[in-house]
Design an enzyme around this catalytic site. Structure first.
Site, PDB file in Angstrom:
ATOM      1  CG  HIS A 106      26.456  28.347  29.548  1.00 25.97           C
ATOM      2  ND1 HIS A 106      25.746  29.017  28.730  1.00 25.97           N
ATOM      3  CD2 HIS A 106      27.015  29.350  29.974  1.00 25.97           C
ATOM      4  CE1 HIS A 106      25.852  30.078  28.527  1.00 25.97           C
ATOM      5  NE2 HIS A 106      26.611  30.489  29.482  1.00 25.97           N
ATOM      6  CD  GLU A 109      30.909  30.134  32.412  1.00 25.87           C
ATOM      7  OE1 GLU A 109      30.826  31.241  32.570  1.00 25.87           O
ATOM      8  OE2 GLU A 109      30.571  29.561  31.209  1.00 25.87           O
ATOM      9  CG  HIS A 110      26.447  32.010  34.047  1.00 23.15           C
ATOM     10  ND1 HIS A 110      25.816  33.078  34.017  1.00 23.15           N
ATOM     11  CD2 HIS A 110      26.715  31.414  33.056  1.00 23.15           C
ATOM     12  CE1 HIS A 110      26.101  33.327  32.586  1.00 23.15           C
ATOM     13  NE2 HIS A 110      26.963  32.479  32.088  1.00 23.15           N
ATOM     14  CD  GLU A 182      23.710  34.145  37.249  1.00 21.59           C
ATOM     15  OE1 GLU A 182      24.418  34.034  36.143  1.00 21.59           O
ATOM     16  OE2 GLU A 182      23.714  35.011  37.791  1.00 21.59           O
ATOM     17  CD  GLU A 207      25.585  33.398  28.261  1.00 21.27           C
ATOM     18  OE1 GLU A 207      25.500  33.370  29.358  1.00 21.27           O
ATOM     19  OE2 GLU A 207      26.538  33.277  27.683  1.00 21.27           O
TER      20      GLU A 207
HETATM   21 ZN   LIG Z   1      27.221  32.417  29.845  1.00 19.63          ZN
END
Ligand SMILES: [Zn+2]
Length: 1039
Positions: A106, A109-110, A182, A207
């Protein structure tokens, strides 16, 4: 596509759904089927730019041809779906199978989207949002793959975006600073104050705290981890906030090297652009630089249990839950077969629908109608998102002591289904549903396809088999014919005789949130205590470095961009024809709808007494579900399933285009069906309007509980919208009504109804609402269908209008009961002109002398993050300043708010938007800050007023506005703006020209005129945890 839509557990998009930009796209120009024809010319074995074709399959039902290829040197797989749809889509997916919960896929991905070799600037992904006319751009981390899709209707844009995406995933910079921003970092609470305490920060860290603040997500995560406890499904791919701080930058880079390799990649292209060009670009810009590796990312099969297991977990309490003493979730899950067996997956999906969908299904009858809980468990039915599928059945909103009862019912239903099977009519209804879904066109078909095949393909299944839905349907029917017990045998095999089943319960614990916070605090303490003085200094330095990097002006010139001149000056017109059946206007819009008829009707609420208004949303949600005419609710549901693609009603508040103190209030009824079923569908509407049933209090309770539960569960996902609606409540009369229908007030209202011991008083209100609403007075209708079908449709619509209440009253008799209602032509072109026959489509508008005032509301909710919103009353759609404000909102978002709220502030998202309602809205999403974010809003206005932006910035903001304005509209919805809001093509064109004309002066002018405190009226709302500074401030209202 699938008959039973399951909730894909754990798929997380990089961006929250931004309002304004719809996910959907694709204008259906039915040209000669050139793309498909071209694709059919390929032969197996043909070499194209380093790829070899290994399969070409036409799928006539979906009007597409699938071409499968392999990349010779790396083994990368490519699937091209040729279809005459200009909304082209690209996606690349990697199999990402982590073995810990640090959230490495994850965070990766950022971070890959934060800059790459060719595109060094920070954050090319977000910068491309304003340099492109993309109809969709995002990235997702699922359980076991990571996907990067985009779509656009412009071929140059496609090449630009492809270049940025390829460079991002294969050659990212993976800078340490981006990892901190991130992922996670230790930083001083106030970064430039070394005396302030060290805390955890980072976008993904916050998040994921937000994700697990939602009990539905928490439950789904536990379920997967415990049902598949051996390999990658036993960890949290998105990241557990308590484990995220274990991840190092080195580990992130290693994960990229092993997983983001062409040998572990699946490319997907869709649309009418030529395949050769795509392949050449993919080869030249990425694949030619790689050699084949063995990625070793496959997921082994879960070893099967010899006995069922049971498990219990805790969660935080839900303050909005309909009944606080009933907050337990319980379900039983069964591990099924491998999802790569497409036909088995298809069959189990259908079987799941038969078992759980709608009031005629056995589990609905046994569990929902029994009123033990509020609704099905958050995960229910077939889930094919893991290598081996699973089926889950259970309830939420139950008392803990009822677990045993639910368990027994589930076992009993399984036995009964094995014994009795399913009614033939229900199987027919299900097959009809698939047929209409195949024909119903959406605007994001490419995206729907890539999501549909992703999981299967990820585990080396054949994605083309999945597209052959008609073949699967034929085989399914044949299997039923050959063996009438086909489905019963499956139930026996997968449920009754399957020991790999998990009973999972989750209930709230008052101290859960406190414990979580305590655990986080301990982790933090542990980290901080282990730091040397040297390291502490380093952290302080790095914090300053990050701020400096975030604040430095960015040179984005290396990124490709479309220009404002690439935007079309005009747009395709949507001709409609307005006819009148007696005095009811009916708008016809002939469209290539593929044999589907779309019927809509709007009736207004002007005569409805005020005390009934809060019940309108409830009325809408039950009116097509309580039974009508000769049909009880079960038979009605069966009929709707068998004959239509859906029938529903929703409240609408339509802001006037010229005046913010005027609006139309009403209900929109929507439906669609295959042409052959139109008489049946209109008959159903006639029965609903004439004789809806309002006598079954028990069934009403079931529907009320489900609605209340759904509203409560939706707050963590849509907190920013609830905050915005609340902030707008005191600014316009329409805003006040909006809050009543769609705001927190409605959630609370439904909670109060759900808590009532008896619902008779509520039930009695429904026929009173019906009297005012279900009539052809003050009604207008809209039909979208093929031109051939329209004559027959008009006969049926006429019959409907003449057979429902209200017809026959003379216009003179219809008194407007309140004086504050005024009549206006629906389309301004009609103003002053005498329409032949004396009819003219009008709207009856509420005119209020509303006094806007400022109000700030804080809703204290048990979330670890905030949703902050501020609204400003500005101008209506037709005001010449409206386009400037529209561009200003994008400019503020991309050039100021994104940086301050997301990058620096660590929130998941933030920005500004202007809606048709004339309210200029600032918002943040899953935000660790509250009051500070409001000061960011103010600073953004100062920034705009100072005019420190360039022509390039303005052009980018315009491009971003146009990507919304020109987003494709599905055939079903063309002409809807004209029908509902009275916005004609001429008005749109005028608006378009004004948008092109927006310049530096008009932007600074708009910021000064409307966004300066004191010049306009502001409202604010925050949803979030206890907040000391708000509590001390008497200007805030605490709720
Ligand atoms: Zn995310």
């Amino acid at each position: 596509m699938a008959a039973a839509v399951c909730r894909a557990a754990g798929v997380r998009p990089l961006l929250s759904v931004r309002s304004g930009r719809s996910m959907s796209c694709c204008s259906w120009r039915w040209r000669s089927s050139s793309a498909q024809e071209r694709a059919r010319q390929y032969t197996v074995g043909k070499k194209i730019h380093g790829f070899t074709v290994n399969q070409v399959t036409p799928v006539p039902d979906l009007f597409l041809t699938a071409v499968k290829l392999n990349h010779d040197n790396t083994g990368a797989q490519h699937l091209h779906v040729a279809r005459d749809d200009p909304n082209n889509l690209f996606s690349v997916q990697f199999r990402t199978t982590p073995l810990n919960s640090t959230g490495v896929p994850h965070i990766l991905e950022h971070v890959v989207l934060c800059g790459s070799e060719k595109y060094q600037c920070r954050d090319p992904f977000f910068k491309m949002l304003t340099r492109s006319l993309a109809t969709f751009m995002n990235a997702f981390t699922a359980n076991d793959y990571t996907m990067y899709p985009f779509s656009t209707q412009n071929s140059k844009d496609f090449q630009n975006l492809l270049s940025v995406y390829l460079d991002a995933v294969f050659f990212p910079c993976l800078r340490e600073l981006d990892f901190w921003q991130e992922g996670w970092r230790l930083e001083h609470e106030i970064p430039d104050d070394p005396g302030s305490p060290l805390i955890f920060k980072g976008v993904v860290f916050n998040e994921m705290k937000g994700v697990f603040a939602n009990n539905e997500n928490l439950y789904a995560q536990h379920l997967q981890n415990k049902l598949l406890p051996e390999h990658t499904y036993s960890v949290i791919s998105g990241g557990d906030p308590l484990h995220i701080p274990k991840l190092t930058w080195e580990e992130l880079k290693n994960f990229h090297a092993t997983h983001y390799h062409p040998s572990n990649a699946r490319f997907f292209t869709y649309g009418d652009l030529p395949l050769e060009q795509h392949l050449q670009q993919i080869q030249d810009e990425a694949l030619c630089k790689f050699r084949k590796i063995e990625p070793g990312t496959s997921v082994p099969k879960q070893s099967r249990w010899s006995e069922p297991r049971e498990c219990h977990v805790n969660c935080g309490p839900d303050s909005m839950a309909p009944d606080p003493s009933k907050q337990t979730i319980y379900s039983v899950s069964f591990l099924l077969g491998d999802i790569t067996d497409s036909f088995e997956a298809f069959t189990l999906n259908l079987l799941s629908s038969l078992l759980v969908s709608g009031p005629n299904s056995p589990f609905y009858k046994a569990l929902i109608d029994a009123q033990i809980g509020t609704d099905f468990a958050p995960v229910v039915g077939y889930d094919g998102s893991t290598r081996e599928a699973c089926f889950t059945i259970g309830l939420q909103g139950i008392a803990e002591q009822d677990i045993k009862v639910v368990k027994e019912i589930i076992a009993k239903v399984i036995d009964e289904v094995i014994e009795n099977g399913f009614e033939q009519e229900r199987i027919e209804a299900l097959l009809h549903k698939i047929e209409i879904q195949l024909k119903h066109q959406t605007t994001n078909f490419g995206l729907a396809l890539t999501s549909y095949i992703a999981a299967n393909w990820n585990h080396d299944g054949d994605p083309v088999e999945m597209l052959q839905i008609s073949e699967n349907m034929a085989r399914f029917k044949q299997s039923l014919e050959d063996n009438p017990h086909f489905l019963q045998d499956k139930v026996k095999h997968y449920f009754k005789e399957n020991p790999h089943q998990l009973s999972l319960s989750m209930s709230p614990d008052e101290s859960y949130l406190k414990n979580q916070a305590q655990l986080e605090k301990e982790k933090l303490q542990e980290k901080v205590n282990s730091l040397s003085m040297e390291e502490k200094k380093e952290i302080y330095k790095k914090g300053l470095e990050l701020i400096a990097a975030q604040s430095r002006p960015q040179d984005a010139s290396s990124l490709p961009a479309l220009k404002v001149s690439d935007i079309q000056q005009t747009f395709p017109l949507t001709p409609v024809e307005m006819t009148y059946i007696d005095e009811v206007p009916v708008q016809y819009c002939s469209q290539p709808t593929n044999g589907v008829v779309y019927f809509k009707a709007f009736t207004n609420l002007n005569t409805l007494p005020e005390d009934l208004k809060p019940y309108v949303p409830l009325f809408c949600s039950v009116i097509t579900r309580m039974g009508c005419g000769n049909l009880d609710y079960r038979k009605q549901d069966q009929q709707i399933e068998l004959k239509t693609g859906g029938m529903s009603a929703s409240p609408k508040i339509l802001q006037d285009n010229d005046n913010l103190d005027m609006y139309e209030q009403g209900v929109l009824f929507t439906s669609h069906c295959l042409e052959r079923n139109l008489p049946d569908m209109m008959h159903l509407w006639t029965d609903i309007f004439n004789n809806p049933h309002f006598d079954d209090e028990e069934h009403l309770r079931v529907l009320v509980m489900m609605a209340a539960q759904e509203l409560s569960n939706g707050i963590p996902e849509s907190g920013h919208l609830y905050a915005a609606v609340r902030a707008g409540k005191t600014l316009t009369a329409a805003g006040r009504l909006q809050e009543m229908f769609n705001g927190i007030s409605q959630v609370q209202h439904m909670k109060r109804i759900a808590e009532k011991p008896e619902l008779l008083t509520v039930l009695r209100k429904l026929p009173r609402i019906k009297m005012h609403l279900l009539s052809n007075e003050n009604m207008r209708c809209a039909v979208n269908a093929t031109s051939q079908a329209i004559p027959e449709v008009s006969t049926e619509v006429e019959k409907f209008i003449r057979n429902i209440p209200g017809f026959g009253k003379k216009k003179k008799d219809k008194k407007l009961i309140r004086t504050n209602i005024t009549e206006k032509p629906l389309n301004p072109e009609d103003a002053g002109s005498e329409v032949s026959g004396g009819s003219q489509a009008t709207k009856k508008i509420v005119f209020s002398s509303f006094k806007a005032c400022q109000m700030k509301t804080h809703f204290q909710l048990p979330f670890p993050v905030n949703y902050v919103s501020e609204c400003v009353r500005t101008v209506p759609y037709m005001n010449p300043d409206f386009p400037s404000l529209l561009v200003l909102a994008r400019l503020l978002t991309s050039k100021f708010l994104h940086r301050e709220i997301r990058e620096k502030g660590g929130a998941y998202g933030g920005g500004a938007m202007l809606s048709h309602n004339g309210l200029f809205t600032f918002y943040s999403y899953r935000d660790p800050n509250s009051i500070d974010t409001m000061s960011v809003f103010r600073r953004s206005v100062d920034w705009a007023k100072a005019g420190k932006f360039t022509q390039e910035d303005i052009d980018e903001a315009k491009l971003s506005v146009f990507s919304t304005v020109d987003a494709p509209v599905a055939p079903s919805n063309r002409g809807l703006d004209r029908f509902l809001l009275g916005i004609s093509d001429e008005m749109k064109q005028k608006h378009r020209e004004q948008l092109f004309a927006v310049d530096h002066d008009s932007l600074v002018g708009a910021a000064n005129k409307y966004l300066t405190t004191g010049h306009s009226t502001w409202g604010a709302a925050i949803l979030g945890p206890e907040n000391e500074s708000i509590a001390r401030d008497p200007t805030w209202v605490q709720r």
